[in-house]
Design a protein around this motif. Structure first.
Motif: not given
Lengths: 326, 359
Positions: B251-269
């Protein structure tokens, strides 16, 4: 038996050519099961004689009758099927066990081979089992709702097998758990499962672990309910010993220290191995330090494996003479 | 469309454009009109389930014994790739991969074509009972030309639905390599980001509209997120194609929510090995898309359709269905071929049922 620096092996030895050929012939149905069995017995006896000849203290049967360490057990239990081919690496493929129902023993799995091998020698022969965590982790699971339920059912089955070995007279029982080091987040489950396996055993218990990032799981490894941890050391240039050194004086377990690189064709020198043993002796008293190869030797050629084991035996003998513990 | 191997047993009718042609689908995807797109993460089993089909294992063994030429071997890779494309399209997957049939593993495929790498011995691939040859960084890393462009074009020309281009990301490639030259993770990762950025630009020029970067390693070493972020900015520079970041095995754990501000349009988890993602991802940016990896790519158990619908339902309060992809949790190469195929069929059944139930 000598006091300290006992020598043993992790489990598998290479199969002689005649046995590999016979296994292929069985697969092509050119020979029968009994013919193969006869050759497996012959190969086992040859390895027993070799281990006696070099003066090994605790023998193994060499697993002449096993293919994969997980599949061998699943094939001899209830509740398992076998999958189609999956890739291991490069062009190597294998069939993986699939739990399709409750996994249970139908009866003793390794007992007959243990009895046969022990009957060939006065030296103790180790009972060799694959641990419940590794069996589950390296299989597909189509039956159990959780990994925990799967692992714990396997633990109960492996416990029964360990009890049978002990009743038959096995003084050493090794439960291999190479997979525990790859998932630190499941260490508690592995500890709990191994606790079920070793509960009430009076035999000396060992677990062999390899491949992982040991630093991340080290505290967990120390909590595994066995008497002896068997770890590869040459692979890390004995750096792993540092983890033990930090806890010197507080260690409750004995160590089996791998001194032969099983992935290399190069034969170690006696001096290299002696140097490794002396590093181990800086942390462990000789009676708590066992010496063996890093892992099973089955991927080496027969002659390579023998040459490596001879070097190990010589190195141990020389160190013991120097320490006066013969 | 040129189909030089049409004499083999592949049914090429299925590979011809269907009414909703590739161009239309691409445009649709980019605008995000489709409700729930079924997709894959990337890899697919190389060996056929039945004897008689093109077999890479036999071909590779014959190549190694010098019994066939490199060209003949490549022809087998092509044939297998065509079959794998067909299986995905036939199952109804809306955004496919080429199955990564030509990848020795996720690292070697790139490392052997990047200057400054050599290939070492086998090591274990994360917490799987599979191995890969570890790349060794022996000098300054440099892009020497397209790595995956030929393979992308091969797949694109044969698929009636869009094909994703997949690149193993710089952080994962660096982390899984042995550094004998840089002795500094940061400069190694950033150099690799530059190299792989050039590769992504090359793929984009060749027509890739969806470029996916796989970065499972950041979930194992989450403390490196600042470096990861810096690398992602270099990696995606100059890209106008849709970019996706795929993270699996945990799981993404503590990377939430910063992860979703990276320069990608889509995220696959991964919602299987990373089941906690259901709780972790409480909010999701409204201008981005989320891939739900809800079929176990590492276990043969075939999930019931209801289980898939339930997975989609749980996340539908966080992401609208027009911005959602559904896929296996990771590449399917951990499974035998027949089961991988059944998983794809089940995936599409789940997607259809979820569309009916939730839209």
């Amino acid at each position: 038996m000598t006091k300290g620096l006992l020598t043993t092996a992790v489990g598998s030895y290479p199969k002689p050519d005649y046995l590999t050929q016979a296994r292929n012939r069985l697969a092509r149905r050119e020979i029968g099961q009994e013919e193969l069995r006869e050759l497996e017995r012959k190969a086992t006896e040859e390895w027993v004689r070799f281990q006696e000849e070099i003066g090994m203290d605790i023998l193994v049967d060499g697993e002449m009758y096993r293919g994969d360490m997980v599949t061998y057990f699943s094939e001899n239990m209830e509740g398992w099927a076998i999958s189609g081919l999956v890739r291991s690496y490069g062009n190597r493929y294998y069939r993986k066990p699939v739990a399709t129902g409750p996994v249970r023993r139908k009866g003793p799995i390794t007992l007959e081979w243990w009895r046969y091998t022990q009957g060939l020698t006065k030296k103790p022969v180790k009972g060799m089992l694959t641990g419940p965590y590794t069996m589950a982790d390296w299989s597909f699971n189509e039956h159990y709702p959780t990994r925990e339920a799967f692992v714990l059912d396997l633990a109960r089955a492996v416990h029964e097998e360990a009890l049978d070995l002990e009743k038959a007279g096995a003084r050493y029982i090794q439960i291999d758990e190479p997979a525990v080091s790859t998932r630190p987040e499941e260490m508690e489950l592995a500890v709990k499962a191994l606790g079920i396996v070793t509960k009430g055993l009076s035999a000396y218990t060992i677990t062999h672990i390899c491949y992982g990032d040991f630093a991340a799981v080290f505290d967990g490894l120390l909590r595994l309910p066995v008497d002896n941890l068997d770890l590869e050391m040459t692979n890390s240039n004995y750096n792993l010993l540092g983890l033990f050194r930090e806890r010197k004086g507080k260690l409750k377990k004995d160590l089996s220290m791998g001194v032969l690189d099983v992935h290399s064709h190069l034969i170690e020198t006696v001096d290299q191995v002696k140097k490794g043993i002396r590093l181990g002796l800086e942390v462990f008293a000789p009676e708590r330090l066992y010496i063996d190869p890093d892992c099973g030797l089955k991927t080496r050629e027969v002659e390579e494996a023998k040459a490596k084991l001879r070097v190990m035996a010589t190195a141990v003998r020389e160190v013991k003479q120097e320490l006066g513990i013969e | 469309m040129i189909l030089p191997y049409a004499l083999c047993s592949v049914n090429f009718r299925l590979l011809l454009p269907v009414p909703l042609g590739a161009a239309t689908m691409d445009a649709t995807l980019r605008k995000g009109f489709l409700l729930l797109t079924a997709t894959v993460v990337g890899s697919y089993p190389k060996l056929p389930a039945q004897a008689g089909a093109p077999n890479l294992r036999t071909a590779l063994a014959r190549l190694e014994r010098g019994q066939i030429t490199a060209e003949e071997f490549q022809r087998t890779e092509d044939l297998v790739t065509e079959v794998v494309i067909k299986e995905q399209v036939q199952a109804g997957v809306g955004l496919i991969s080429d199955g990564q049939i030509r990848w020795e593993d996720g690292q070697t495929y790139f490392a052997r074509r990047i200057g400054g790498f050599s290939i070492n011995g086998l090591i274990r691939y994360f917490n799987n009972n599979t191995y890969f040859r570890q790349p060794a960084v022996t000098g300054k890393l440099g892009w020497q030309g397209p790595i995956g462009v030929r393979d992308f074009l091969f797949a694109k020309e044969r698929s009636p639905v869009p094909v994703k281009a997949v690149i193993t990301g710089p952080y994962t490639l660096a982390r899984l390599s042995q550094d004998q030259a840089y002795h500094n993770l940061r400069t190694l990762v950033l150099d690799l980001a530059e190299v792989l950025n050039q590769e992504a630009i090359a793929l984009q020029r060749s027509g890739a509209t969806f470029i996916q970067f796989d970065e499972p390693a950041i979930l194992k070493w989450k403390g490196d997120f600042a470096l990861f972020e810096e690398a992602c900015r270099r990696l995606t520079r100059g890209l106008t194609a849709k970019t996706a970041l795929y993270l699996y095995f945990w799981d993404i754990g503590e990377l939430y929510p910063d992860l979703f501000h990276l320069p990608f349009q889509a995220y696959g988890l991964d919602f299987v090995s990373g089941e906690a993602n259901y709780q972790i991802v409480k909010e999701f940016p409204s201008d981005k898309e989320l891939g739900l990896g809800i079929l176990d790519g590492r276990n043969t158990r075939l999930e019931p359709v209801e289980e898939l619908v339930e997975g989609v339902r749980r996340m539908s309060s966080v992401v609208s269905l027009d911005r959602m992809y559904v896929s296996p949790s990771c590449g399917l190469e951990f499974l035998p071929r027949d089961r991988a195929n059944q998983k794809l069929v089940r995936l599409v059944e789940g997607v259809k049922k979820a569309r009916e139930a939730l839209s």
